[in-house]
Design a protein around this motif. Structure first.
Motif, short mmCIF file in Angstrom:
data_model
loop_
_atom_site.label_atom_id
_atom_site.label_comp_id
_atom_site.label_asym_id
_atom_site.label_seq_id
_atom_site.Cartn_x
_atom_site.Cartn_y
_atom_site.Cartn_z
N MET B 1 0.77 -1.20 -0.22
CA MET B 1 -0.01 -0.15 -0.20
C MET B 1 0.73 1.21 0.01
N GLY B 2 0.78 2.08 -0.90
CA GLY B 2 1.49 3.55 -1.08
C GLY B 2 1.25 4.24 0.16
N LYS B 3 2.19 4.81 0.79
CA LYS B 3 2.13 5.63 1.92
C LYS B 3 1.69 7.12 1.55
N SER B 4 0.61 7.42 1.89
CA SER B 4 0.26 8.79 1.73
C SER B 4 0.42 9.64 3.00
N PRO B 5 0.61 10.96 3.16
CA PRO B 5 0.23 11.76 4.30
C PRO B 5 -1.18 11.68 4.84
N LEU B 6 -2.06 11.34 3.79
CA LEU B 6 -3.43 11.53 4.23
C LEU B 6 -3.91 10.24 4.99
N ASP B 7 -3.06 9.28 4.79
CA ASP B 7 -3.63 7.92 5.35
C ASP B 7 -3.88 7.99 6.87
N PRO B 8 -2.92 8.66 7.95
CA PRO B 8 -2.98 8.43 9.02
C PRO B 8 -4.49 9.30 9.39
N ILE B 9 -4.68 10.41 8.68
CA ILE B 9 -5.79 11.23 8.96
C ILE B 9 -7.24 10.50 8.63
N LEU B 10 -7.22 10.01 7.52
CA LEU B 10 -8.22 9.08 6.88
C LEU B 10 -8.60 8.13 7.94
N SER B 11 -7.50 7.58 8.50
CA SER B 11 -7.78 6.26 9.48
C SER B 11 -8.04 6.71 10.88
N GLY B 12 -8.30 8.16 11.04
CA GLY B 12 -8.52 8.55 12.31
C GLY B 12 -7.33 8.40 13.52
N GLU B 13 -6.26 8.11 12.96
CA GLU B 13 -5.00 8.33 13.89
C GLU B 13 -4.81 9.56 14.76
N ARG B 14 -5.11 9.46 16.03
CA ARG B 14 -5.37 10.49 17.18
C ARG B 14 -4.18 11.38 17.10
N LEU B 15 -2.94 11.05 17.14
CA LEU B 15 -2.00 12.02 17.22
C LEU B 15 -1.67 12.90 15.81
N ALA B 16 -1.61 12.04 14.82
CA ALA B 16 -1.75 13.04 13.44
C ALA B 16 -2.83 13.90 13.39
N LEU B 17 -3.89 13.29 13.67
CA LEU B 17 -5.28 14.07 14.00
C LEU B 17 -4.90 15.63 14.67
N ALA B 18 -4.54 15.25 15.76
CA ALA B 18 -4.34 16.30 16.63
C ALA B 18 -3.27 17.35 16.22
N ARG B 19 -2.35 16.90 15.49
CA ARG B 19 -1.33 17.79 15.12
C ARG B 19 -1.73 18.45 13.71
#
Lengths: 134, 336
Positions: B1-19
């Motif tokens: 799976m290609g890593k996009s900077p969007l992935d953590p946000i779309l999957s709701g990763e909390r630290l990435a979201l908070a930042r």
């Protein structure tokens, strides 16, 4: 407009119900131009760490008067680390016996303040602690 | 799976979201780029604005609404994001954000994300930052987004307008029927809540509001940049049929919250069936476009004016040798 504001979580973990000190500090930090998220009384370490994460704060200020600091603080530091918030600086205020201070600093607390600590010093210390990072 | 900077946000990763929320709030270039890329993933959430005078119990009510959303649909509870706005001191630029104090029941629930936000200074900037933060939550898959603001002025009305459904919270004893007449804020209400309904005076408050409601909603209106843009054509008769319900709640013990949730869901259903959902989205996105356009144009225009020249004109204003209108004319002529 894009100037980064210092965000501080002021929390009272544990069971003591005296939050006058925490409120005075919160207000003073506000007057120093910081954004202070105030969580209220009787927070568990989990609640503190969760709030710190959601609010993406730079500083966590803990007020502890109950004597449970040697239990609460290590737990909070550990949770912050687990959450990936290693860079968050932890400040502690309250009744902390001198002999506990070295240990607390060793595990990562940036500064500890007892009763009567001048508020200007706290403000300055926070600014200094964040300087190299940004 | 290609890593996009969007992935953590779309999957709701909390630290990435908070930042990312911090970046969005600071309006950084990186945040703008992220918002651009996230935009196709937005438009799914139900945005609920909660506004009203200080002390009416908005935070406690938001706490209860979120709790109920998490509890009621047990099989597949909806994820709830909360954006809680508190005022920035105009003198020091600092703020104490205390809404979390009333939301402690929500701690420990991974399906809830609370973010406090200071109103900061700039006109229009707050609404823009809030819109950005809402988009982040929307893209991250939060189905319900509650936006809590202090109902004390036009900016708050602007923010409430981000929402599909706007709750206006009142409480007994806060003001008489004259306050109800003054309050333009009543007109943006899709649902009116009288919180603290266990306090004396609740009947008076209710009858005053009921009286005002019957006057405030004779036609459906869309308020857009403080201009009253009454709908040019009303295609569906349903569009007229939403009468803001008036509900009583006691947020401290949850009384009436179930009924409130039913009303919120009913309003969402009404909007979807009447086409109002689409109209609100359109008005909102258009307003956002206009705000951004204004900001960009002003910035670009200012970039072409030497600072000395600009300050000179300001000085002339101070001396009263030039009026602001004349100054604008001079600046425009210079450019043409």
């Amino acid at each position: 407009m894009s100037e980064r504001k210092i965000r501080v979580l002021v929390a009272k973990p544990g069971l003591d119900g005296h939050d006058r000190g925490a409120k005075v500090v919160a207000r003073a930090l506000r007057d120093a131009g910081m954004e202070v998220i105030y969580t209220g009384l009787r927070q568990t370490p989990e609640m503190v760490a969760e709030a710190a994460l959601q609010e993406d704060v730079d500083i966590v200020g803990l007020s502890i008067l109950s004597g449970a600091h040697m239990t609460l603080i290590p737990r909070i530091l550990e949770l912050l680390k687990t959450n990936g918030q290693d860079r968050v600086k932890v400040f502690v205020g309250g009744i902390i016996p001198d002999e506990d201070c070295p240990r607390l600093k060793e595990i990562g607390v940036t500064a500890i303040y007892g009763p009567g600590a001048p508020i200007e010093k706290i403000v300055n210390d926070i600014r200094l602690a964040l300087e190299p990072a940004s | 799976m290609g890593k996009s900077p969007l992935d953590p946000i779309l999957s709701g990763e909390r630290l990435a979201l908070a930042r990312l929320l911090t970046e969005v709030e600071n309006d950084s270039p990186a945040a703008r780029l992220m918002l651009d890329n996230l935009f196709p993933h937005t438009g799914k959430a139900h945005l609920i604005g909660v506004t009203g005078a200080p002390g009416t119990g908005k935070s406690s009510l938001v706490n209860q609404i979120a709790l109920h959303y998490r509890r009621t649909s047990e099989a597949n509870p909806r994820r709830v994001a909360i954006v809680a706005v508190d005022p920035t001191s105009p003198f020091t630029g600092g703020a104490v954000l205390g809404d979390r104090v009333r939301m402690r029941d929500l701690a420990g629930d991974p399906g809830v994300f609370i973010r406090s936000m200071a109103s900061r200074g700039s006109l229009g900037g707050l609404a823009q930052a809030t819109a950005g933060m809402v988009q982040v939550f929307d893209a991250a898959g939060f189905e319900i987004i509650l936006i809590e603001t202090v109902g004390a002025g036009q900016t708050e009305v602007d923010i409430a307008r981000l929402a599909h459904t706007t709750l206006v919270v009142e409480s007994p004893g806060l003001g008489d029927d004259i306050q109800a007449i003054k309050a333009g804020i009543l007109e943006i209400a899709d649902i009116l809540v009288i919180n603290k309904a266990d306090l004396p005076g609740v009947e008076n408050a209710e009858s005053a509001l009921r009286g005002m409601l019957s006057l405030a909603h004779p036609v459906q209106k869309i308020f857009h940049h403080s201009q009253d843009m009454s709908l040019p054509e009303i295609k569906t008769p349903e569009a007229l049929q939403w009468e803001p319900p008036l509900l009583r709640t006691i947020a401290t013990d949850g009384t009436g919250v179930e009924e409130l949730l039913a009303a919120i869901d009913q309003h969402a259903l009404h909007l979807r069936q009447s086409g109002g959902w689409k109209r609100r989205e359109q008005a909102r996105l258009e307003a956002e476009l206009q705000t951004l356009l204004t900001g960009t144009l002003v910035a670009e225009f200012r970039a072409n004016i030497p600072a000395e020249r600009y300050n000179e004109l300001v000085e002339q204003l101070v001396q009263r040798t030039l009026s602001p209108n004349e100054a604008v004319k001079i600046l425009f002529k210079r450019r043409a």
